[in-house]
Design a protein around this motif. Structure first.
Motif, PDB file in Angstrom:
ATOM      1  N   SER A  79       5.077  -6.022  -0.518  1.00  0.00           N
ATOM      2  CA  SER A  79       4.421  -5.858   0.076  1.00  0.00           C
ATOM      3  C   SER A  79       3.966  -4.319   0.436  1.00  0.00           C
ATOM      4  N   ILE A  80       5.237  -3.063   0.100  1.00  0.00           N
ATOM      5  CA  ILE A  80       4.599  -2.099   0.766  1.00  0.00           C
ATOM      6  C   ILE A  80       3.927  -1.573  -0.802  1.00  0.00           C
ATOM      7  N   ASN A  81       4.777  -1.937  -1.212  1.00  0.00           N
ATOM      8  CA  ASN A  81       4.103  -1.422  -3.069  1.00  0.00           C
ATOM      9  C   ASN A  81       2.972  -1.608  -2.937  1.00  0.00           C
TER      10      ASN A  81
ATOM     11  N   LEU B  73       0.647  -2.378  -1.055  1.00  0.00           N
ATOM     12  CA  LEU B  73      -0.390  -2.301   0.235  1.00  0.00           C
ATOM     13  C   LEU B  73      -0.605  -0.208  -0.203  1.00  0.00           C
ATOM     14  N   THR B  74       0.433   0.419  -0.390  1.00  0.00           N
ATOM     15  CA  THR B  74      -0.141   1.430  -0.522  1.00  0.00           C
ATOM     16  C   THR B  74      -0.692   1.135  -2.248  1.00  0.00           C
ATOM     17  N   GLN B  75      -0.710   1.081  -3.054  1.00  0.00           N
ATOM     18  CA  GLN B  75      -1.966   0.715  -4.043  1.00  0.00           C
ATOM     19  C   GLN B  75      -2.845   0.741  -3.534  1.00  0.00           C
ATOM     20  N   GLU B  76      -3.136  -0.335  -2.774  1.00  0.00           N
ATOM     21  CA  GLU B  76      -4.781  -0.156  -2.155  1.00  0.00           C
ATOM     22  C   GLU B  76      -5.194   0.672  -1.121  1.00  0.00           C
ATOM     23  N   PHE B  77      -4.347   1.666  -0.626  1.00  0.00           N
ATOM     24  CA  PHE B  77      -4.101   3.165  -0.009  1.00  0.00           C
ATOM     25  C   PHE B  77      -4.854   4.027  -1.067  1.00  0.00           C
ATOM     26  N   GLU B  78      -3.980   3.608  -2.039  1.00  0.00           N
ATOM     27  CA  GLU B  78      -4.369   5.137  -3.510  1.00  0.00           C
ATOM     28  C   GLU B  78      -5.693   4.797  -4.042  1.00  0.00           C
ATOM     29  N   GLU B  79      -6.562   3.817  -3.866  1.00  0.00           N
ATOM     30  CA  GLU B  79      -7.466   3.321  -4.457  1.00  0.00           C
ATOM     31  C   GLU B  79      -8.716   2.869  -4.273  1.00  0.00           C
ATOM     32  N   ALA B  80      -8.760   3.478  -3.220  1.00  0.00           N
ATOM     33  CA  ALA B  80      -9.942   3.112  -2.297  1.00  0.00           C
ATOM     34  C   ALA B  80     -11.485   4.016  -3.117  1.00  0.00           C
ATOM     35  N   SER B  81     -11.025   5.065  -2.996  1.00  0.00           N
ATOM     36  CA  SER B  81     -11.736   6.103  -3.560  1.00  0.00           C
ATOM     37  C   SER B  81     -12.384   6.290  -4.960  1.00  0.00           C
TER      38      SER B  81
ATOM     39  N   ALA C 263      -7.833  -3.692   4.025  1.00  0.00           N
ATOM     40  CA  ALA C 263      -5.705  -3.698   3.291  1.00  0.00           C
ATOM     41  C   ALA C 263      -5.225  -4.103   4.000  1.00  0.00           C
ATOM     42  N   LEU C 264      -4.869  -3.791   5.528  1.00  0.00           N
ATOM     43  CA  LEU C 264      -4.238  -3.850   6.447  1.00  0.00           C
ATOM     44  C   LEU C 264      -3.970  -4.631   6.803  1.00  0.00           C
ATOM     45  N   SER C 265      -5.190  -4.984   7.158  1.00  0.00           N
ATOM     46  CA  SER C 265      -5.519  -6.469   7.727  1.00  0.00           C
ATOM     47  C   SER C 265      -5.602  -7.651   7.071  1.00  0.00           C
ATOM     48  N   ARG C 266      -5.220  -7.711   6.398  1.00  0.00           N
ATOM     49  CA  ARG C 266      -4.937  -8.811   5.376  1.00  0.00           C
ATOM     50  C   ARG C 266      -3.724  -9.009   5.130  1.00  0.00           C
TER      51      ARG C 266
ATOM     52  N   MET D  50       2.820   6.335   4.508  1.00  0.00           N
ATOM     53  CA  MET D  50       2.268   5.521   5.425  1.00  0.00           C
ATOM     54  C   MET D  50       1.859   3.963   5.546  1.00  0.00           C
ATOM     55  N   ALA D  51       1.906   4.016   3.954  1.00  0.00           N
ATOM     56  CA  ALA D  51       1.922   1.935   4.421  1.00  0.00           C
ATOM     57  C   ALA D  51       2.993   1.465   4.448  1.00  0.00           C
ATOM     58  N   ALA D  52       4.211   2.102   4.505  1.00  0.00           N
ATOM     59  CA  ALA D  52       5.797   1.712   5.051  1.00  0.00           C
ATOM     60  C   ALA D  52       5.730   1.298   6.135  1.00  0.00           C
ATOM     61  N   PHE D  53       4.877   2.709   7.050  1.00  0.00           N
ATOM     62  CA  PHE D  53       4.831   3.045   8.305  1.00  0.00           C
ATOM     63  C   PHE D  53       4.395   2.403   8.810  1.00  0.00           C
ATOM     64  N   CYS D  54       3.056   1.215   8.394  1.00  0.00           N
ATOM     65  CA  CYS D  54       2.619   0.537   9.252  1.00  0.00           C
ATOM     66  C   CYS D  54       2.340  -0.319   9.080  1.00  0.00           C
ATOM     67  N   LEU D  55       3.600  -1.019   8.177  1.00  0.00           N
ATOM     68  CA  LEU D  55       4.030  -2.177   8.076  1.00  0.00           C
ATOM     69  C   LEU D  55       5.535  -2.620   8.781  1.00  0.00           C
ATOM     70  N   GLU D  56       5.671  -1.571   8.630  1.00  0.00           N
ATOM     71  CA  GLU D  56       7.519  -1.201   9.399  1.00  0.00           C
ATOM     72  C   GLU D  56       6.998  -1.557  11.150  1.00  0.00           C
ATOM     73  N   ALA D  57       5.894  -1.129  10.751  1.00  0.00           N
ATOM     74  CA  ALA D  57       5.796  -0.927  12.868  1.00  0.00           C
ATOM     75  C   ALA D  57       5.657  -2.693  13.281  1.00  0.00           C
ATOM     76  N   LYS D  58       5.337  -3.451  11.939  1.00  0.00           N
ATOM     77  CA  LYS D  58       4.937  -4.839  12.128  1.00  0.00           C
ATOM     78  C   LYS D  58       6.498  -6.027  11.103  1.00  0.00           C
ATOM     79  N   ASP D  59       7.225  -4.906  11.579  1.00  0.00           N
ATOM     80  CA  ASP D  59       8.435  -6.028  11.160  1.00  0.00           C
ATOM     81  C   ASP D  59       8.310  -6.433   9.275  1.00  0.00           C
ATOM     82  N   ILE D  60       7.476  -5.729   8.716  1.00  0.00           N
ATOM     83  CA  ILE D  60       7.393  -6.187   7.789  1.00  0.00           C
ATOM     84  C   ILE D  60       7.384  -5.215   6.789  1.00  0.00           C
ATOM     85  N   SER D  61       8.733  -4.744   6.094  1.00  0.00           N
ATOM     86  CA  SER D  61      10.160  -4.115   5.083  1.00  0.00           C
ATOM     87  C   SER D  61      10.320  -3.726   3.483  1.00  0.00           C
ATOM     88  N   ASP D  62       9.558  -4.976   3.043  1.00  0.00           N
ATOM     89  CA  ASP D  62       9.616  -5.809   1.376  1.00  0.00           C
ATOM     90  C   ASP D  62       9.663  -4.994   0.663  1.00  0.00           C
TER      91      ASP D  62
END
Length: 250
Positions: A99-101, A103-111, A45-48, A84-96
């Motif tokens: 996008s954060i929401n 990625l957050t959902q994909e992090f949350e629902e992987a299990s 998800a992060l790579s996308r 955690m999602a915000a940290f990853c995206l903001e590290a690459k200058d994405i802060s909208d």
């Protein structure tokens, strides 16, 4: 009572007057079927969102975000999937926010995709406690997987209906060993700390937190044996069914 296994003395003493039992979740009631697989989903998800990153770079960034979560957890603070999602995206200058929401959902629902399994003896132990009119609660620290998803996972394994009270660190705002998360569960169950037993696998969080608020504590080592130097519980068990012996049901 004391029993011996491979030269180790297991303390599983009976405790009188227990009206409620609270359980940790991960490593006590549930365990991941494929933790690494769930993280591969998160890395994908992060790579996308960050297609210029190699798989290795995406992995490193995810693990850096997890390290921030782990540091916060050890300080009895929260750093959940949204941060955690915000940290990853903001590290690459994405802060909208969108996008954060996402990625957050994909992090949350992987299990939900890789699944979990109930720890051996979990359902039968909860059933027996319920039949004995012992109230049951859950006190759970969350990482990538928030309370709303853990509830679904517990329900899939037939455990959720036994848990009258479910307290998650992402919803309470404080992880174990903080008093607040234990106090909330005890209040919802309507019992005083000396009338309750907490069962969990980690000395620093489960055992220390329960003791600090005045509960009895049993360390369950059937999935994960915590060998840290933190203070030991007065009760150590290898099987969840031993909770029935401790509470005087069996």
């Amino acid at each position: 009572m004391q029993s011996s296994r491979k030269g180790v003395v297991l303390l599983a003493k009976r405790v009188e007057g227990i009206r409620a039992v609270t359980f940790d979740c991960w490593g006590t009631l549930l365990q991941d079927r494929d933790w690494e697989g769930a993280n591969r989903i998160r890395i994908g998800a992060l790579s996308r969102f960050l297609p210029d990153l190699s798989e290795g770079e995406a992995t490193d960034l995810l693990m850096e975000a997890w390290a921030h979560h782990d540091d916060a957890w050890k300080q009895v603070e929260t750093f959940g999937p949204g941060r955690m999602a915000a940290f990853c995206l903001e590290a690459k200058d994405i802060s909208d926010d969108e996008s954060i929401n996402q990625l957050t959902q994909e992090f949350e629902e992987a299990s939900l995709n890789t699944g979990v399994m109930a720890v051996e003896g979990a359902k039968s132990t909860l059933e027996a406690l319920t039949k004995a009119n012992i109230r049951i609660g859950l006190v759970c620290d969350t990482g990538f997987t928030p309370g709303r998803v853990v509830r679904e996972l517990l329900d899939r394994e037939g455990l959720l209906s036994f848990l009258e009270c479910q307290c998650f660190s992402d919803e309470c705002g404080v992880p174990k060993p903080g008093n607040e998360i234990f106090a909330k569960c005890l209040a919802e169950l309507g019992v005083r700390p000396p009338e309750a037993l907490h069962v969990g696998d980690l000395k620093r969080t489960d055992i220390a937190g329960a003791h600090d608020i005045g509960m009895h504590a049993a360390r369950f080592r059937g999935v994960h044996n915590d060998k840290t130097e933190a203070k030991e519980a007065e009760i150590v068990i290898d099987r969840l069914e031993q909770v029935l012996e401790v509470t005087g049901i069996a």
